[in-house]
Every structure is written in C-alpha cells, then in structure tokens.
Design an enzyme around this catalytic site. Structure first.
Site, mmCIF file in Angstrom:
data_model
loop_
_atom_site.group_PDB
_atom_site.id
_atom_site.type_symbol
_atom_site.label_atom_id
_atom_site.label_comp_id
_atom_site.label_asym_id
_atom_site.label_seq_id
_atom_site.Cartn_x
_atom_site.Cartn_y
_atom_site.Cartn_z
ATOM 1 N N ASP A 27 0.880 -1.370 0.186
ATOM 2 C CA ASP A 27 -0.031 0.038 -0.209
ATOM 3 C C ASP A 27 0.844 1.308 0.106
ATOM 4 O O ASP A 27 0.686 2.322 0.817
ATOM 5 C CB ASP A 27 -0.965 -0.089 1.198
ATOM 6 C CG ASP A 27 -1.826 -1.078 1.080
ATOM 7 O OD1 ASP A 27 -1.776 -2.097 0.495
ATOM 8 O OD2 ASP A 27 -3.174 -0.852 1.820
ATOM 9 N N CYS A 65 -4.388 -5.710 -3.446
ATOM 10 C CA CYS A 65 -3.177 -6.675 -3.474
ATOM 11 C C CYS A 65 -3.631 -8.027 -4.017
ATOM 12 O O CYS A 65 -2.678 -8.570 -4.889
ATOM 13 C CB CYS A 65 -3.006 -6.954 -1.865
ATOM 14 S SG CYS A 65 -4.522 -7.468 -0.773
ATOM 15 N N ASP A 226 3.038 -3.222 -3.507
ATOM 16 C CA ASP A 226 2.299 -4.039 -4.250
ATOM 17 C C ASP A 226 1.158 -3.153 -5.214
ATOM 18 O O ASP A 226 0.439 -3.865 -5.957
ATOM 19 C CB ASP A 226 1.413 -5.215 -3.400
ATOM 20 C CG ASP A 226 0.653 -4.238 -2.225
ATOM 21 O OD1 ASP A 226 0.861 -3.045 -1.960
ATOM 22 O OD2 ASP A 226 0.011 -5.098 -1.514
#
Length: 599
Positions: A27, A65, A226
């Site tokens: 994040d 994700c 990610d």
C-alpha cells in the site's frame, strides 16, 4: 574432450546462478527520497537505489493486493484467469505452474515471508517454506535461493491505527492535489510517511543480513510495493496513482550482464514494466525456460525482450462492491475505460470507509462547496478518462473530450481493446455467471464471444437484444443504465422479459434496469425480484452479492420490504472465510441507509 567441456560449462552455470531477493511492501507509491520526495525518510531504500536502477514507470496491473499478487505469481493478467476480483477463488488451468514451482524444480530454494493472497484455489505446494520464519538461511549449502520478504508496515490499516506517536508534522505535509486540505487527511498522510520510515528501517535489516551472510555480491535485489498508497484515490484507483509503484533493482557486478537495458548505478529508467513481467524476468535471470502461456515479458536476464508500447491495468470487484475499469498507459498518458460509469469511483466500501481520510473527504463532499477537482471522486465517472501524466501527474484534468488529444485517445482506446481481446478478459462475464459456466473447472478455458461482449458494452452491437448469450444481453442493459436510456415500448417489453430469465445475473441486471429506467408501476415487481435474488440459501453467493449491490442503490423501500430484507440470512459456513463479511457489510449498509432516509 567435448563431453568434458560441456560438463564443465553445465557445472559452472549451476554454480554461478544468482540468488534473487525480493523485498516488498504494501500500500505505498513512490513516496521515497530516491524518487524525489523531499518529505520521505528512506535512507536504506535510497542507498539501494544509489547502487542500482529505479524504474520510473512501473505498474502493479491491479490497484489492490490479491489481484496484483495473482498476476505476479502466475505471470498472467488476472482477468485472463477470471481472478480479477478481490479475494476470489478460481482454478488454474491443468498443467499450469507458478514460477516459484519452476524455480524449485530447477534447484532453487524458494521461500516467502509471508503473504500469499492469491485468488487461486487448486494450488500444489508453491514454496519450500512460506511463513513468518521463512528465510534464505534455511537452504542447503551452496543452493541458490529466491526469497520474498514482505512488509505490511505501510498497509492502509497501519496508517489509520491510533494512537500513533507522530514524527512527520501533519501541518507541513504536502498532500496530493486531488485531496481537499482537511486535518484528518493531513494526519493520515503524516502517519503514512512515518510508516514508510519504519518500513525503510526494516528493509535495512534485511540488507544487513544479506551482507552479514556474505551474499551481497551473489544476490540480485528487487524492491517494489504491491500497488499505490492505501487511501481513497490511491489504492483501488484504476489510474496511475493506484497502479504506479516504486521498483528498484540492484545487480552486483558479477551479474550485471543480466541487468535491464542501460543499467547503471544510481540511474532512473523510463522503461515500461509491470507485475505481469516479473515471472518471466525471474525465470530469465535463473536461466529457466518460461512457459508459453505467460503473458508478460522478461525485462532482464538472458532472455530479455524489448519494451512494450503500453502497460495495462484492471479493476474488478473490491471486497463487497462491484465495479469494472480497464486502463492503459504509455510513457506519458494514461487512459481509463469505465464500464460502470454511472457509479462513482468512491463507492461506499466498508474497509475503505474505516480510514479517517475517506470519511472526512466524503462528509465534506456531502456538505457541498468542494472544488470540482476534489468533488469528482464522489460523482458518477466519465465513460473514458485520459490524463497527461507529464502536465497533470495527479490525474485531475480529463482530456478525453478535448479534440487536441483525439489521436492519443483513439490510440490508447484501441490498445486497450486489442489487449483485453488478446488475453481473453473474463471480466466481461458477471462473476456469478463465470462461476456458473466454469463449474469446478478453470475459467481461463471458457470460450466466450468477447468481441461481441465488448461491442454490447459500447452499445455498438446490432440486435443485441436477440443475442443467444445472456452475458451479451447483460452488457446491453449495463449500457442502458450508464446512459440513462429512455426506453421504447419494445425495449421495456424486452427488459420485463429478461427480469424473469432463468439466468440469475441477467435477471438481477434487468431488475436494476426496470427500477432505474422503467415507469414506477414496474418497480415493486423488480424490487421483489431483487429480494428473492439476495437470499443465498436459494441463490449462488455471487448472485446475492450482485443483488445487494443493486438494492443499495434503490431508495424508498417499503416497511414490509425492509422487514423481508432483515430476514435474509447473512452467515453460512458454506461461504469461503475470506468472503463471509461481504453480505453482512452490504446488508448493514443497506438497512442503515434506509433507516436514515426514513428519519
């Protein structure tokens, strides 16, 4: 003599295979000192970049994700597998292997600490070890390793966790231009920078361990995140601020012949790379032949391939909320095609609304008075979005309707369509319909009239109402909803017929169409249909999720209907654990909203 030379060559190749270390974080975008962010406190990653190469145009392919990691581990775009929805479970085609499995077969010790989060259901053992104790130190003496060390320190849950001892001054933090200047947003972003600093220190520990073990000169190191930052308009955003990630690669001298093109220390590369490229790249570095079904390209190693003209991204269901967008970018522009443009980017998503930034921003929007650039996240989307990332890095000024950019728009629109046709985008099947057709098999093996589905979504398919495939008719209805179609008598009659279809995904879409587009005399029957479709004791789970999404957009339910709604079951052991909160969250939101409207 020849045999001896061949054996020596083989042994040398085996001994000289590089170790590969991935350090990943969650994040966060390129808010690092080495990427020019003056607020960042990231000395370890900056030092890694000083002896390596940083990619300026790296994309995660998905802004959340699980679909992003599914793309990484398979080397395939998640929509090609039907795995584009957040926390879904689909079968891989028989015989397809994940790239760590191929590395293990080639003699690599493969470990993962510790996140998997793949949207896949029928996996054999992927890793030699995958837990919080996994480390390259568990390998046999002399065995090459591929290790993934993942840090959750910057995850969105960590940026809103209180209490927090602040280091970054919230009053001086610089916010992305798409946010209004609110104290809650300042505090969250200041804490984000604090968490980035903590993550950087954790990276430093791992790099020190590599040095202590005498492996730094034998190990190729990658660092990447990610997807974008864990805030509204970062994570889950289908454009650059949701997809662009930091990616740093460092090659020791003995392996620089395997490095990306024009590699040099402390340099920046404009080359377009994305997560779908990681599997073929790692296999190329390890000297392992990549399977033919991989959809990315190696950007390093002995099998390095040329840079593509474009990168491609996707967004599907995010937890309990359905949406669908596809995006494409080149080195300068990003194009987004929104297939459910009547919905805002900022749909109410329970997990997203736990962050103070989201709640404060939304409340400011409801109160009115926000500047257009700050309000647009909460308003219905444009069908097409086009941004000039050089002049408008925060993607605020949509150029799709500007005739000056007509050539760019057409070029990227075409690239988007051709790409998803080529890789077979299963997102054009409603999720419940995809599972219905695939059964226990792999959705990737399904045959579907994809070109016609895309034409129907664009309202460019003649006679779509008579098409044999219910998914084509589903997209015809979505198109009508998107443009608030004024129905003719023939269209109304047809829509009524679709609401009684045996295909549940089509029936839900038709009920939505009747409520939004048809005269009020048809609304009660449509609401009754939705209530019936929301009962997962009698309907497939994803049909119920779709029905509840529609129901939440319907206002003025009657007291009797609300009582029926309250009786709908919300829990079952038959629902996969990672999905059990979807229906309760949707139901809670639906009932609380209706109660609020009636007070």
């Amino acid at each position: 003599m020849l045999i001896s030379i061949l054996l020596l060559t083989l042994l040398t190749a085996q001994v000289d295979r590089p170790n590969i270390l991935w350090i990943t974080s969650e994040d966060n975008g390129p808010q690092l000192g080495c990427y020019g962010d003056t607020q960042a406190r990231t000395p370890n990653l900056d030092q890694l970049a000083s002896r390596g190469l940083r990619f300026e145009n790296a994309w995660s392919n998905a802004p959340v994700c699980a679909p992003a990691r599914t793309t990484i581990i398979t080397g395939m775009y998640a929509p090609s597998l039907g795995a584009q929805h957040m926390r879904s479970r689909v079968a891989m085609p028989e015989g397809y292997r994940l790239f760590p499995q191929l590395l293990r077969e080639a003699g690599y010790y493969c470990v993962n600490r510790a996140k998997t989060d793949y949207n896949l259901s029928n996996l054999e053992q992927v890793w030699d070890q995958s837990n919080h104790k996994a480390h390259w130190r568990g390998r046999k003496k002399g065995q090459p390793f591929f290790a993934v060390i993942n840090f959750t320190t910057t995850h969105e849950s960590a940026t809103r966790r209180r209490p927090h001892t602040a280091v970054q001054d919230a009053k001086t933090v610089q916010l992305p231009d798409y946010y209004p200047d609110l104290p809650e947003i300042r505090q969250d972003w200041a804490q984000y920078y604090d968490q980035m600093a903590v993550m950087d220190s954790q990276v430093g520990v791992v790099l020190s361990q590599l040095q202590e073990d005498g492996l730094a000169d034998q190990t190729i190191v990658f660092y990447f995140a990610d997807h974008g930052p864990g805030f509204a308009r970062g994570k889950r955003w289908p454009g650059d601020s949701g997809m662009r990630v930091p990616m740093i690669v460092s090659f020791p001298p003995r392996y620089q012949h395997l490095a990306p093109q024009n590699y040099q220390a402390d340099a920046a590369s404009p080359e377009l790379v994305s997560f779908v490229d990681l599997a073929p790249t790692i296999l190329s570095l390890a000297g392992v032949t990549a399977p033919s079904h991989l959809q990315g390209r190696a950007f390093a190693g002995s099998r390095r391939q040329p840079e593509p003209a474009t990168l491609h991204g996707f967004r599907g269901r995010m937890d309990e909320r359905y949406d669908m967008s596809r995006s494409v970018r080149d080195r300068r522009y990003v194009y987004i095609r929104n297939y459910m443009e009547r919905l805002p980017h900022g749909q109410h998503l329970n997990y997203l609304f736990q962050t103070p930034t989201t709640r404060a921003w939304h409340q400011a929007f409801l109160a009115g008075g926000l500047a257009p650039k700050h309000a647009q996240f909460w308003q219905p989307k444009a069908r097409e979005e086009l941004y000039d990332l050089k002049l408008d890095p925060f993607e605020i000024h949509n150029l799709a309707a500007d005739p000056i950019y007509a050539e760019v728009l057409q070029r990227l629109r075409k690239a988007n369509q051709e790409h998803w046709l080529r890789v077979k985008d299963l997102g054009f099947l409603p999720e419940a319909e995809m599972h219905r057709r695939a059964g226990t098999g792999a959705p990737h093996e399904l045959q579907l009239p994809l070109a016609e589905l895309m034409q129907a979504a664009d309202q460019k398919l003649p006679d779509a109402m008579q098409h044999a495939d219910p998914a084509v008719r589903f997209w015809l209805i979505q198109g009508w909803l998107n443009r608030s179609q004024v129905l003719s008598a023939e269209q109304l009659s047809w829509l009524l017929s679709q609401s009684t279809s045996e295909n549940p995904s089509l029936a839900v879409a038709a009920a939505d169409g009747l409520i939004q587009l048809a005269p009020a005399t048809h609304h009660a029957a449509a609401r009754a249909k939705l209530l019936a479709m929301a009962d997962f004791e009698n309907q497939p789970f994803f049909v119920c999720v779709a029905a509840l999404n529609v129901m939440d957009r319907v206002s003025s339910w009657t007291e009797q209907e609300l009582q029926q709604m309250a009786q709908i079951p919300t829990e079952s052991e038959s629902i996969p654990k990672v999905m059990r909160f979807y229906i309760p969250r949707l139901m809670e939101r639906l009932l609380s909203t209706q109660l609020s409207e009636k007070q």
